[in-house]
Design a protein around this motif. Structure first.
Motif, PDB file in Angstrom:
ATOM      1  N   MET A   1       1.031  -1.272  -0.061  1.00 44.62           N
ATOM      2  CA  MET A   1      -0.069  -0.088   0.068  1.00 44.62           C
ATOM      3  C   MET A   1       1.118   1.207  -0.364  1.00 44.62           C
ATOM      4  N   ALA A   2       2.311   1.150   0.943  1.00 45.99           N
ATOM      5  CA  ALA A   2       2.731   2.598   0.711  1.00 45.99           C
ATOM      6  C   ALA A   2       2.693   2.815  -0.987  1.00 45.99           C
ATOM      7  N   GLU A   3       4.011   2.115  -1.456  1.00 46.79           N
ATOM      8  CA  GLU A   3       4.134   2.016  -2.744  1.00 46.79           C
ATOM      9  C   GLU A   3       2.795   2.911  -3.689  1.00 46.79           C
ATOM     10  N   THR A   4       1.608   2.244  -3.239  1.00 43.53           N
ATOM     11  CA  THR A   4      -0.251   3.131  -4.262  1.00 43.53           C
ATOM     12  C   THR A   4       0.129   4.354  -3.861  1.00 43.53           C
ATOM     13  N   VAL A   5       0.223   4.633  -2.252  1.00 41.80           N
ATOM     14  CA  VAL A   5       0.287   6.112  -1.311  1.00 41.80           C
ATOM     15  C   VAL A   5       1.390   7.089  -2.829  1.00 41.80           C
ATOM     16  N   GLU A   6       3.017   6.682  -2.637  1.00 37.69           N
ATOM     17  CA  GLU A   6       3.605   7.753  -3.324  1.00 37.69           C
ATOM     18  C   GLU A   6       3.647   7.527  -4.575  1.00 37.69           C
ATOM     19  N   LEU A   7       3.323   6.328  -5.354  1.00 37.24           N
ATOM     20  CA  LEU A   7       2.447   6.710  -6.640  1.00 37.24           C
ATOM     21  C   LEU A   7       1.363   7.835  -6.756  1.00 37.24           C
ATOM     22  N   GLY A   8       0.228   7.690  -5.805  1.00 37.18           N
ATOM     23  CA  GLY A   8      -0.765   8.847  -5.992  1.00 37.18           C
ATOM     24  C   GLY A   8      -0.143  10.029  -5.648  1.00 37.18           C
ATOM     25  N   VAL A   9       0.941  10.544  -4.723  1.00 32.47           N
ATOM     26  CA  VAL A   9       1.286  11.220  -4.153  1.00 32.47           C
ATOM     27  C   VAL A   9       2.104  12.521  -5.873  1.00 32.47           C
ATOM     28  N   ALA A  10       2.623  11.443  -6.174  1.00 30.71           N
ATOM     29  CA  ALA A  10       3.583  11.686  -7.512  1.00 30.71           C
ATOM     30  C   ALA A  10       2.427  12.486  -8.503  1.00 30.71           C
ATOM     31  N   LEU A  11       1.789  11.278  -8.810  1.00 34.13           N
ATOM     32  CA  LEU A  11       0.420  12.232  -9.490  1.00 34.13           C
ATOM     33  C   LEU A  11      -0.123  13.547  -9.704  1.00 34.13           C
ATOM     34  N   LEU A  12      -0.282  13.731  -8.173  1.00 37.97           N
ATOM     35  CA  LEU A  12      -1.008  14.504  -7.979  1.00 37.97           C
ATOM     36  C   LEU A  12      -0.217  15.944  -7.482  1.00 37.97           C
ATOM     37  N   ALA A  13       1.549  15.795  -7.684  1.00 35.78           N
ATOM     38  CA  ALA A  13       2.717  16.487  -7.561  1.00 35.78           C
ATOM     39  C   ALA A  13       2.399  17.025  -8.653  1.00 35.78           C
ATOM     40  N   HIS A  14       2.632  16.287  -9.975  1.00 37.80           N
ATOM     41  CA  HIS A  14       2.566  16.748 -11.506  1.00 37.80           C
ATOM     42  C   HIS A  14       1.562  17.401 -11.913  1.00 37.80           C
ATOM     43  N   LEU A  15       0.740  17.535 -11.569  1.00 38.50           N
ATOM     44  CA  LEU A  15      -1.218  17.471 -12.365  1.00 38.50           C
ATOM     45  C   LEU A  15      -0.598  19.386 -12.627  1.00 38.50           C
ATOM     46  N   GLU A  16      -1.102  19.425 -13.705  1.00 33.93           N
ATOM     47  CA  GLU A  16      -1.422  20.538 -14.221  1.00 33.93           C
ATOM     48  C   GLU A  16      -2.131  21.536 -14.123  1.00 33.93           C
ATOM     49  N   PRO A  36     -11.786   3.423  -1.200  1.00 35.24           N
ATOM     50  CA  PRO A  36     -11.657   4.953  -0.830  1.00 35.24           C
ATOM     51  C   PRO A  36     -10.898   4.987   0.411  1.00 35.24           C
ATOM     52  N   ALA A  37     -10.276   3.685   1.105  1.00 34.01           N
ATOM     53  CA  ALA A  37      -9.210   3.931   2.491  1.00 34.01           C
ATOM     54  C   ALA A  37      -7.721   5.341   1.855  1.00 34.01           C
ATOM     55  N   VAL A  38      -7.962   4.531   0.648  1.00 31.46           N
ATOM     56  CA  VAL A  38      -6.240   4.279   0.516  1.00 31.46           C
ATOM     57  C   VAL A  38      -6.230   6.048  -0.237  1.00 31.46           C
ATOM     58  N   THR A  39      -7.465   5.844  -1.143  1.00 28.63           N
ATOM     59  CA  THR A  39      -7.629   7.619  -1.848  1.00 28.63           C
ATOM     60  C   THR A  39      -7.355   8.519  -0.457  1.00 28.63           C
ATOM     61  N   ARG A  40      -8.329   8.502   0.622  1.00 30.63           N
ATOM     62  CA  ARG A  40      -7.690   9.442   1.872  1.00 30.63           C
ATOM     63  C   ARG A  40      -6.752   9.480   1.604  1.00 30.63           C
ATOM     64  N   ARG A  41      -5.723   8.495   1.747  1.00 29.60           N
ATOM     65  CA  ARG A  41      -4.527   8.976   2.627  1.00 29.60           C
ATOM     66  C   ARG A  41      -3.318   9.084   1.647  1.00 29.60           C
ATOM     67  N   ILE A  42      -4.067   8.599   0.153  1.00 32.11           N
ATOM     68  CA  ILE A  42      -3.090   9.556  -0.567  1.00 32.11           C
ATOM     69  C   ILE A  42      -3.607  11.042  -0.446  1.00 32.11           C
ATOM     70  N   LEU A  43      -4.551  11.943  -0.447  1.00 31.38           N
ATOM     71  CA  LEU A  43      -4.648  12.525  -0.242  1.00 31.38           C
ATOM     72  C   LEU A  43      -4.599  13.556   0.854  1.00 31.38           C
ATOM     73  N   ASP A  44      -4.388  12.779   1.885  1.00 34.73           N
ATOM     74  CA  ASP A  44      -3.573  13.533   3.620  1.00 34.73           C
ATOM     75  C   ASP A  44      -2.508  13.921   3.408  1.00 34.73           C
ATOM     76  N   THR A  45      -1.670  12.496   2.459  1.00 33.53           N
ATOM     77  CA  THR A  45      -0.199  12.504   2.532  1.00 33.53           C
ATOM     78  C   THR A  45       0.000  13.063   1.950  1.00 33.53           C
ATOM     79  N   ALA A  46      -0.271  14.020   0.259  1.00 34.45           N
ATOM     80  CA  ALA A  46      -0.351  14.624  -0.896  1.00 34.45           C
ATOM     81  C   ALA A  46      -0.344  15.909   0.005  1.00 34.45           C
ATOM     82  N   GLU A  47      -1.495  16.475   1.435  1.00 37.41           N
ATOM     83  CA  GLU A  47      -1.509  17.625   2.043  1.00 37.41           C
ATOM     84  C   GLU A  47      -0.719  17.908   3.510  1.00 37.41           C
ATOM     85  N   MET A  48      -0.333  16.827   3.895  1.00 34.16           N
ATOM     86  CA  MET A  48       0.501  16.777   4.787  1.00 34.16           C
ATOM     87  C   MET A  48       1.921  17.180   4.339  1.00 34.16           C
ATOM     88  N   ARG A  49       2.086  17.220   2.945  1.00 30.10           N
ATOM     89  CA  ARG A  49       3.812  17.047   2.029  1.00 30.10           C
ATOM     90  C   ARG A  49       3.744  18.622   1.344  1.00 30.10           C
TER      91      ARG A  49
END
Length: 117
Positions: A1-16, A36-49
């Motif tokens: 799951m950690a790899e999925t979260v990192e990939l999701g955060v990377a995607l959000l970091a690269h949005l135009e 949905p739990a992983v989606t929320r974790r991606i959004l929360d992690t992206a916001e924290m960073r």
């Protein structure tokens, strides 16, 4: 799951996009995971960073690390299903991030996922 979260955060970091609705952001993240739990974790992690800011259902990407179609996207020939729309494609486009590779996408979906369309 950690790899999925990192990939999701990377995607959000690269949005135009300058900003997206929460629904639009989730649509992009769902190309990484539909849990949905992983989606929320991606959004929360992206916001924290500091990758995104969230306020009143609006997401604002903060990094500006746009995907370079020349350097960050590779295409491959084969039989694929687009991760966004599910269409069968013969040319798959993959985004290459430090966190991993994300795809395949069709030619129009890659632009939609990155915010170019």
């Amino acid at each position: 799951m950690a790899e999925t979260v990192e990939l999701g955060v990377a995607l959000l970091a690269h949005l135009e996009d300058g900003e997206l609705s929460l629904k639009e952001a989730i649509d992009r993240v769902e190309t990484v995971t539909t849990d949905p739990a992983v989606t929320r974790r991606i959004l929360d992690t992206a916001e924290m960073r500091g990758v995104i800011e969230r306020e009143d259902g609006v997401i604002r990407p903060q990094r500006g690390q746009f995907v370079s179609f020349e350097a960050d996207v590779v295409s491959r020939e084969g039989e694929f299903s687009c991760r966004r729309c599910g269409t069968t494609i013969t040319t798959g486009y993959f985004m290459v991030f430090d966190a991993g590779e994300h795809g395949p996408f069709g030619s129009s979906c890659i632009r939609k996922v990155t915010g170019r369309e």
